[in-house]
Design a protein around this motif. Structure first.
Motif, PDB file in Angstrom:
ATOM      1  N   UNK A 106       0.887  -1.032  -0.253  1.00 43.64           N
ATOM      2  CA  UNK A 106       0.020  -0.320  -0.017  1.00 43.64           C
ATOM      3  C   UNK A 106       0.422   1.130   0.594  1.00 43.64           C
ATOM      4  N   UNK A 107       0.362   2.251  -0.778  1.00 43.60           N
ATOM      5  CA  UNK A 107       0.474   3.999  -0.848  1.00 43.60           C
ATOM      6  C   UNK A 107       0.068   4.925  -0.655  1.00 43.60           C
ATOM      7  N   UNK A 108       0.300   4.971   0.523  1.00 46.05           N
ATOM      8  CA  UNK A 108      -1.010   6.013   0.738  1.00 46.05           C
ATOM      9  C   UNK A 108      -0.281   7.728   0.785  1.00 46.05           C
ATOM     10  N   UNK A 109      -0.495   8.872   0.074  1.00 46.96           N
ATOM     11  CA  UNK A 109      -0.269   9.740  -0.617  1.00 46.96           C
ATOM     12  C   UNK A 109      -1.179  11.170  -0.341  1.00 46.96           C
ATOM     13  N   UNK A 110      -0.516  12.324   0.155  1.00 49.97           N
ATOM     14  CA  UNK A 110      -1.637  13.682   0.189  1.00 49.97           C
ATOM     15  C   UNK A 110      -0.841  14.653  -0.306  1.00 49.97           C
ATOM     16  N   UNK A 111      -1.571  15.687  -1.193  1.00 51.19           N
ATOM     17  CA  UNK A 111      -1.315  16.980  -1.077  1.00 51.19           C
ATOM     18  C   UNK A 111      -1.490  18.246  -0.157  1.00 51.19           C
ATOM     19  N   UNK A 112      -0.943  19.650  -0.628  1.00 52.38           N
ATOM     20  CA  UNK A 112      -1.659  20.425  -0.178  1.00 52.38           C
ATOM     21  C   UNK A 112      -2.438  21.398  -0.299  1.00 52.38           C
ATOM     22  N   UNK A 113      -3.818  20.222  -1.033  1.00 55.53           N
ATOM     23  CA  UNK A 113      -4.479  21.698  -1.551  1.00 55.53           C
ATOM     24  C   UNK A 113      -5.810  20.514  -0.932  1.00 55.53           C
ATOM     25  N   UNK A 114      -5.620  19.519  -0.258  1.00 53.88           N
ATOM     26  CA  UNK A 114      -6.686  19.467   0.447  1.00 53.88           C
ATOM     27  C   UNK A 114      -6.952  17.161  -0.184  1.00 53.88           C
ATOM     28  N   UNK A 115      -6.278  17.237  -0.930  1.00 50.25           N
ATOM     29  CA  UNK A 115      -6.600  15.752  -1.765  1.00 50.25           C
ATOM     30  C   UNK A 115      -5.342  14.445  -1.035  1.00 50.25           C
ATOM     31  N   UNK A 116      -6.135  13.480  -0.981  1.00 51.28           N
ATOM     32  CA  UNK A 116      -5.313  11.914   0.346  1.00 51.28           C
ATOM     33  C   UNK A 116      -5.835  10.813  -0.787  1.00 51.28           C
ATOM     34  N   UNK A 117      -4.509   9.413  -1.019  1.00 49.45           N
ATOM     35  CA  UNK A 117      -5.174   8.676  -1.132  1.00 49.45           C
ATOM     36  C   UNK A 117      -4.490   7.662  -0.803  1.00 49.45           C
ATOM     37  N   UNK A 118      -4.723   5.990  -1.349  1.00 52.07           N
ATOM     38  CA  UNK A 118      -4.114   5.448  -0.631  1.00 52.07           C
ATOM     39  C   UNK A 118      -4.280   4.607  -2.716  1.00 52.07           C
ATOM     40  N   UNK A 119      -3.141   3.966  -3.061  1.00 52.02           N
ATOM     41  CA  UNK A 119      -2.455   2.459  -3.979  1.00 52.02           C
ATOM     42  C   UNK A 119      -2.351   1.239  -3.022  1.00 52.02           C
ATOM     43  N   UNK A 120      -3.603   0.209  -3.564  1.00 55.76           N
ATOM     44  CA  UNK A 120      -3.051  -1.546  -2.727  1.00 55.76           C
ATOM     45  C   UNK A 120      -3.381  -2.191  -3.871  1.00 55.76           C
ATOM     46  N   UNK A 121      -2.247  -2.674  -3.804  1.00 52.46           N
ATOM     47  CA  UNK A 121      -1.367  -3.206  -4.994  1.00 52.46           C
ATOM     48  C   UNK A 121      -1.528  -5.025  -4.694  1.00 52.46           C
ATOM     49  N   UNK A 122      -2.172  -5.559  -4.909  1.00 53.00           N
ATOM     50  CA  UNK A 122      -1.874  -7.224  -4.485  1.00 53.00           C
ATOM     51  C   UNK A 122      -1.427  -7.718  -6.269  1.00 53.00           C
ATOM     52  N   UNK A 123      -1.562  -8.445  -5.893  1.00 44.86           N
ATOM     53  CA  UNK A 123      -0.177 -10.063  -7.119  1.00 44.86           C
ATOM     54  C   UNK A 123      -0.927 -10.423  -8.611  1.00 44.86           C
ATOM     55  N   UNK A 124      -2.310  -9.218  -8.452  1.00 47.50           N
ATOM     56  CA  UNK A 124      -3.346  -9.288  -9.931  1.00 47.50           C
ATOM     57  C   UNK A 124      -3.454  -7.689 -10.487  1.00 47.50           C
ATOM     58  N   UNK A 125      -3.691  -7.122  -9.211  1.00 46.15           N
ATOM     59  CA  UNK A 125      -4.593  -5.036  -9.927  1.00 46.15           C
ATOM     60  C   UNK A 125      -4.116  -4.741  -8.485  1.00 46.15           C
ATOM     61  N   UNK A 126      -3.941  -3.743  -8.611  1.00 47.33           N
ATOM     62  CA  UNK A 126      -3.919  -2.027  -7.661  1.00 47.33           C
ATOM     63  C   UNK A 126      -5.511  -1.606  -7.720  1.00 47.33           C
ATOM     64  N   UNK A 127      -5.455  -0.842  -6.561  1.00 47.94           N
ATOM     65  CA  UNK A 127      -7.083  -0.299  -6.811  1.00 47.94           C
ATOM     66  C   UNK A 127      -6.175   1.362  -6.166  1.00 47.94           C
ATOM     67  N   UNK A 128      -7.482   2.351  -6.546  1.00 46.24           N
ATOM     68  CA  UNK A 128      -6.705   3.297  -6.217  1.00 46.24           C
ATOM     69  C   UNK A 128      -7.888   4.345  -5.303  1.00 46.24           C
ATOM     70  N   UNK A 129      -7.349   5.256  -4.515  1.00 45.86           N
ATOM     71  CA  UNK A 129      -8.390   5.760  -3.999  1.00 45.86           C
ATOM     72  C   UNK A 129      -7.987   7.310  -4.360  1.00 45.86           C
ATOM     73  N   UNK A 130      -8.685   8.309  -4.146  1.00 51.23           N
ATOM     74  CA  UNK A 130      -8.057   9.933  -4.243  1.00 51.23           C
ATOM     75  C   UNK A 130      -9.573  10.354  -4.044  1.00 51.23           C
ATOM     76  N   UNK A 131      -9.852  11.142  -2.770  1.00 46.44           N
ATOM     77  CA  UNK A 131     -10.884  12.192  -1.895  1.00 46.44           C
ATOM     78  C   UNK A 131     -10.125  12.690  -1.447  1.00 46.44           C
ATOM     79  N   UNK A 132     -11.016  13.867  -2.063  1.00 45.75           N
ATOM     80  CA  UNK A 132     -11.183  15.613  -1.004  1.00 45.75           C
ATOM     81  C   UNK A 132     -11.040  15.369   0.610  1.00 45.75           C
ATOM     82  N   UNK A 133      -9.596  15.364   1.354  1.00 42.97           N
ATOM     83  CA  UNK A 133      -9.204  15.453   2.753  1.00 42.97           C
ATOM     84  C   UNK A 133     -10.327  16.441   3.337  1.00 42.97           C
TER      85      UNK A 133
END
Length: 153
Positions: free
Chosen positions: A126-153
């Protein structure tokens, strides 16, 4: 900065018109009207490319509600898309999960995001990130696929 450039452009145009360089000096009222017509155009031109790039990416992937600087990896195949004004979540079935993680580890920092966590567990990363403008997200990767979620915090 854009406002200064617009002001300089308008002042130059008015000076040229006032000096009669075109052979036809416009009355002051007409110059004010021309100034109003000229000023908005450069600002719109500066912002248009970013909107066009985002719109083109959205047309290909279907992902709309992410920050303008948030790119998808080249060759992305998006499935399971949930997209609302608050943000988007989706699964990337291509490129492979390792390529997705590699892409985002370098791209997020270039796009002014801060990686706040990069965790590897048994069978998933899993890779979690954010920016200064209030966006945050997570990338969750398994052997088959990667799921991405990006939201306004």
């Amino acid at each position: 900065m854009i406002a200064r450039r617009i002001g300089t452009l308008v002042a130059t145009l008015l000076a040229v018109a006032g000096a009669g360089a075109c052979g036809n000096a416009a009355p002051a009222d007409q110059r004010r009207h021309e100034q109003a017509a000229i000023a908005p155009a450069p600002a719109a031109e500066v912002r248009a490319p970013a909107r066009e790039v985002q719109a083109a990416a959205a047309a290909i992937t279907g992902v709309l509600n992410v920050p303008a600087t948030f790119r998808l990896p080249p060759g992305s195949q998006v499935t399971a898309l949930a997209d609302s004004e608050a943000g988007a979540s989706f699964t990337l079935t291509a490129p492979g999960p390792e390529a997705v993680l590699s892409f985002y580890r370098s791209e997020l920092q270039r796009a002014s995001f801060t990686i706040v966590a990069d965790r590897a567990e048994a069978g998933a990363t899993s890779l979690s990130f954010r920016d200064a403008e209030g966006w945050a997200g997570t990338i969750y990767a398994t052997a088959q696929r990667a799921t991405v979620a990006v939201r306004r915090a």
